[in-house]
Each structure stands twice: as C-alpha cells, then as structure tokens.
Scaffold this motif. Structure first.
Motif, PDB file in Angstrom:
ATOM      1  N   ALA A  48       0.826  -1.213   0.000  1.00 32.76           N
ATOM      2  CA  ALA A  48       0.000   0.000   0.000  1.00 32.76           C
ATOM      3  C   ALA A  48       0.859   1.261   0.000  1.00 32.76           C
ATOM      4  N   LEU A  49       2.006   1.222   0.677  1.00 35.67           N
ATOM      5  CA  LEU A  49       2.880   2.401   0.746  1.00 35.67           C
ATOM      6  C   LEU A  49       3.716   2.572  -0.517  1.00 35.67           C
ATOM      7  N   GLY A  50       3.969   1.481  -1.228  1.00 38.26           N
ATOM      8  CA  GLY A  50       4.644   1.588  -2.521  1.00 38.26           C
ATOM      9  C   GLY A  50       6.147   1.767  -2.442  1.00 38.26           C
ATOM     10  N   ASP A  51       6.689   2.497  -3.421  1.00 41.47           N
ATOM     11  CA  ASP A  51       8.136   2.604  -3.612  1.00 41.47           C
ATOM     12  C   ASP A  51       8.853   3.314  -2.474  1.00 41.47           C
ATOM     13  N   VAL A  52       8.135   4.116  -1.695  1.00 41.33           N
ATOM     14  CA  VAL A  52       8.786   4.897  -0.648  1.00 41.33           C
ATOM     15  C   VAL A  52       9.428   3.990   0.408  1.00 41.33           C
ATOM     16  N   VAL A  53       8.899   2.773   0.582  1.00 47.54           N
ATOM     17  CA  VAL A  53       9.457   1.864   1.584  1.00 47.54           C
ATOM     18  C   VAL A  53      10.913   1.533   1.242  1.00 47.54           C
ATOM     19  N   ALA A  54      11.153   1.081   0.011  1.00 49.71           N
ATOM     20  CA  ALA A  54      12.526   0.749  -0.402  1.00 49.71           C
ATOM     21  C   ALA A  54      13.395   2.006  -0.447  1.00 49.71           C
ATOM     22  N   GLU A  55      12.798   3.112  -0.851  1.00 47.54           N
ATOM     23  CA  GLU A  55      13.553   4.374  -0.931  1.00 47.54           C
ATOM     24  C   GLU A  55      14.117   4.777   0.436  1.00 47.54           C
ATOM     25  N   LEU A  56      13.282   4.681   1.469  1.00 49.00           N
ATOM     26  CA  LEU A  56      13.740   5.084   2.803  1.00 49.00           C
ATOM     27  C   LEU A  56      14.568   3.987   3.477  1.00 49.00           C
ATOM     28  N   GLU A  57      14.332   2.737   3.118  1.00 53.43           N
ATOM     29  CA  GLU A  57      15.204   1.653   3.608  1.00 53.43           C
ATOM     30  C   GLU A  57      16.635   1.873   3.134  1.00 53.43           C
ATOM     31  N   ALA A  58      16.778   2.346   1.895  1.00 58.07           N
ATOM     32  CA  ALA A  58      18.110   2.608   1.351  1.00 58.07           C
ATOM     33  C   ALA A  58      18.822   3.712   2.120  1.00 58.07           C
ATOM     34  N   LYS A  59      18.034   4.567   2.797  1.00 60.02           N
ATOM     35  CA  LYS A  59      18.622   5.651   3.592  1.00 60.02           C
ATOM     36  C   LYS A  59      18.830   5.242   5.050  1.00 60.02           C
ATOM     37  N   GLY A  60      18.427   3.996   5.386  1.00 61.23           N
ATOM     38  CA  GLY A  60      18.681   3.499   6.735  1.00 61.23           C
ATOM     39  C   GLY A  60      17.466   3.239   7.580  1.00 61.23           C
ATOM     40  N   ALA A  61      16.257   3.499   7.066  1.00 59.57           N
ATOM     41  CA  ALA A  61      15.044   3.307   7.865  1.00 59.57           C
ATOM     42  C   ALA A  61      14.707   1.835   8.023  1.00 59.57           C
ATOM     43  N   ILE A  62      14.170   1.489   9.185  1.00 59.93           N
ATOM     44  CA  ILE A  62      13.573   0.181   9.429  1.00 59.93           C
ATOM     45  C   ILE A  62      12.059   0.390   9.474  1.00 59.93           C
TER      46      ILE A  62
END
Length: 458
Positions: A48-62
């Motif tokens: 549901a959240l889409g591409d932003v999940v992988a985008e912010l994971e790449a910046k270090g988010a869990i």
C-alpha cells in the motif's frame, strides 16, 4: 534549544515515528539525514505504501508495517501521531521511552512567538485571520498545526521577529507540555466524543493550551461560551475576552454593529461588522478573537482592509456557484451540530440543507430544533440520516412538512435533489453536522466532491 541541538541530542538513540503521513514525512527525512537509528511504524502494508518503503530503507530506515506495526515499540524516543490516543497499550507498555510528537518538539525549538488557537468551532478561520492580519502588517508568518504544513523541520529557518500561528486540535493538545505566548479559545461544545472517553477529557485536553502559560503570556476566551469562561478563571496569563453579547473590560466586543477594543479603560472602535466580507455572526466572533490576538501588532486601518477583502477559507460557508438564481455554499467543515447551527445562522432566510455523515456519538436534539426554524428542505444522507430526522421530528417546534425531509443514498443524489426542490432566490448549503468518514477520507474531500457536483449541474 534550537532544532539542530535537538537533533544532536538524538545521536546515539533509537527513534520511532508512528504514522507515515504528511505531517511526519519531513521529520522522517530529517532524522535519516542526521543518521539517527529510525523505525517507521505504519498500519498500512508494504504494498500500500509503494516505492517509498525501499527508498527510505536505502537511507537506513527500518519499517514496522501492517496489523502488528506497534508490536515492537521500545525505542528511546517515540513520535506519536496525533490521531492515536496516548493510552493505547503499546505506548503505555513503552515505559522507558520518551513519547512526544512533531508539534510538541516544535514548541520546544521554535525561536519566535507562538500564537495558537483551539476550540470546537472556528479554529481554522480564526487561525487564518490572525495570519492574514499579521501578514498585512508586514510580519513574516508561519502557519501550521492542523492547517498549513508541518513546521518542525522549518524551525531553524525562522527568525525571532517572525510569528508562528498554529491551529491545535484536542488530539495534539492531549499530552502537550508547552503553551503558546498567545492562546485563543474560540468556544467549546461536545465534539470528538468518538475519540475522547467523555466531555471532561475533551475539555481537559483543550485546557492544556493555557496550562503552561505564565503571567507574561496572553489567554483569550469567548465570553459568550460557558465552558471557555469557566476555563478563563484558571488562566495564569493575562486574560482578554471577546463577546458579541456584552461589553468587556479587556478585549473585543460587538455593540450596535461596531466592533470595539477595550484596553486599560480606553475603548477604540475598530471595525463595522457589516464590512466583514465572509457571512455570519460566527465569523464576526472569529474576527473579534483574531483582533484580540493581534491588537498592538496590526493597525485598525489594516484590520478594516483585511475584513473588506478576505473571502474566507475553503469549505467554510464557501460560495460555490449561483445557478438559476439559487446560491450554493460548501460548509463541509461543519462536522459537528454546533458548527452547522452557526452556519444556518449565517443566512437571513431559510435554507435547503444537505446534512448527515459519520456518527461521532454527538446528540442532535438542539440541532433538530434549529433545523425546524432555519431550513425549508432537509436532504439527509450518511449513517446519521435517521438520527437527524428523528431529532427534527421530535423537536417541540416541529410542524408536519416543515421542513420537507428527503433521504439520499449519497452526496450526488443529495445535490440532485437540492437542485430539483430549489427555486430562484433559494440558498443550498452542504453543512453536514457530522464527520465525513462514512463516505470520504476527510471534510475537504467531501467539500471538493460537493463543489464538483454543483459545478456540473446544468
């Protein structure tokens, strides 16, 4: 403490942000830029959240997503989303965590004076008016809270000579450990009782606006509202009142169509109520509250200029269109009975009213009597349609057929019905007296849909 110092204080700590909505996106970005260990918790799924999940994971988010998104709350600092009660089990169990919010931190780092508005009705218009008046006088103004956009991550660009003007909800105020330099309480009536345990808790949350003020601060109250007047006696700050029913010693009042400011025994005429462009006595009250907040910062001439030119806020008795002599107004913001009653009083004639929506468990008894007095045709839709109809039929002043009552399956049918029963000179207003969640995500989406439907009428 400034914003940079606050983020520096988070170094080496773990942080959780609950709710990946509009208000928290800038905060998330800033925390990741500062290389702070961040977990983002959201009930939505990864899909549901889409591409932003992988985008912010790449910046270090869990990410902690889905139905179990609150299962692992143990971080040093937790940012609660305003829509979540502070006593949900997951937050209560995080005993070793510091629980805060974007707005609570903003108060602690904002370098300029804060003027904040709360109340059951009139918050957005009063907040907007304060900002418009300050801007007209040449001040730099930052508008946020329930309107505008998130301000926390802009705090380091603000100057001590600026002003922050905030609209604050009971949700935001519930755990607020700070109060503004100038606090405005527009009015209080039953609202959000689907969120709060009872009216006492709702009032207590609102009272947090003034709870942490000092004698150097200013607290402004509606003298015509019993609950706000009771709260005025608890204020530690300098108290100013506004009233359209009586003169006040310190504050702003309406008398014989003129708005006066009373200050230290001197009375100054400031504005003719008839010069206010936006309709309704409730908007005269909103102006009085705003004038109270900015007096000494904005000249009477500038106040008069804004009053004559400011056309109002979207979804607040917003004129949409005149078709075949029928005027259509969008008052979708009216998500409580008291707000709808104020909207009905804005017109000098009976109106054709579209009402109904999500049930916030607020009684409609008083509204029923007002509808009988002020409505010619009543068009109901949504979950509360039957409750509102019963309130009208049970009103002591009800006569059969006055008003004529219709029920629509949705807003589109309601607008079509309003078109068919209205004649030249009539007013049609969408003023639901209820929240929108049965059919729309928020009041703005409901108002936008109404506006589009009316514009498409032929």
């Amino acid at each position: 403490m400034n914003l940079q110092e606050y983020f520096a204080s988070l170094q080496g700590k773990t942080v959780a942000v609950i709710g990946f909505g509009v208000s928290n996106r800038p905060l998330v970005e800033r925390l990741l830029e500062a290389h702070i260990a961040l977990t983002i918790c959201d009930k939505k799924s990864r899909e549901a959240l889409g591409d932003v999940v992988a985008e912010l994971e790449a910046k270090g988010a869990i990410w902690s997503l889905g139905e179990t998104y609150l299962d692992n709350l143990h971080q040093d600092v937790i940012f609660r989303t305003p829509g979540m009660r502070p006593d949900v089990p997951a937050l209560k169990n995080a005993k070793d965590s510091t629980i805060t919010s974007e707005m609570e931190v903003f108060f602690s780092v904002c370098p300029c004076p804060i003027l904040a508005v709360t109340g059951s009705d009139g918050k957005t218009t009063t907040t907007t008016l304060i900002a418009e008046l300050l801007k007209a006088a040449g001040h730099t103004v930052h508008v946020g809270g329930n309107i505008g956009h998130p301000l926390l991550c802009e705090a380091d660009a603000m100057k001590p000579t600026d002003f922050a003007v905030l609209e604050l909800s009971s949700f935001q105020l519930m755990t607020m450990p700070h109060s503004p330099h100038t606090a405005v309480m527009t009015n209080l009536a039953p609202n959000h009782l689907d969120y709060h345990t009872d009216m006492d808790e709702y009032v207590e949350a609102k009272a947090n606006l003034i709870a942490h003020q000092t004698a150097d601060n200013v607290a402004i109250f509606n003298a015509d509202n019993e609950i706000t007047m009771d709260l005025s006696h608890t204020a530690k700050a300098q108290v100013n009142l506004f009233s359209r029913q009586r003169a006040v010693e310190n504050g702003v009042y309406l008398q014989d169509g003129t708005v006066f400011v009373a200050e230290h025994g001197e009375v100054t005429p400031v504005l003719q109520a008839s010069d206010i462009r936006i309709p309704g006595l409730h908007n005269v009250e909103n102006y009085m509250a705003a004038i109270c907040a900015v007096w000494g910062l904005v000249s009477p001439e500038m106040i008069q200029s804004v009053a004559k030119n400011f056309g109002g806020v979207a979804h607040r008795i917003e004129w949409v269109r005149t078709l075949d002599g029928v005027r259509y107004y969008n008052d979708s913001i009216a998500s409580s009975p008291s707000r709808t009653m104020a909207g009905l009083h804005a017109f000098t004639q009976k109106v054709n009213l579209i009402a109904g929506g999500y049930d916030k468990q607020i009684p409609f008894t008083e509204l029923g009597a007002e509808i009988v007095t002020h409505v010619g045709h009543l068009i109901l839709c949504g979950h509360t349609a039957e409750k509102i109809e019963q309130a009208v039929l049970s009103a002591p002043n009800y006569e059969v057929g006055k008003p004529v009552i219709y029920e629509a399956t949705d807003l589109a049918q309601a607008v079509a019905l309003a078109r068919s029963v209205s004649k030249e000179g009539d007013v049609v207003t969408l003023s639901p007296a209820c929240a929108s969640f049965d059919q729309f995500p928020n009041f703005a989406a409901r108002g936008d849909k109404f506006r589009a439907l009316v514009q498409n009428l032929e």
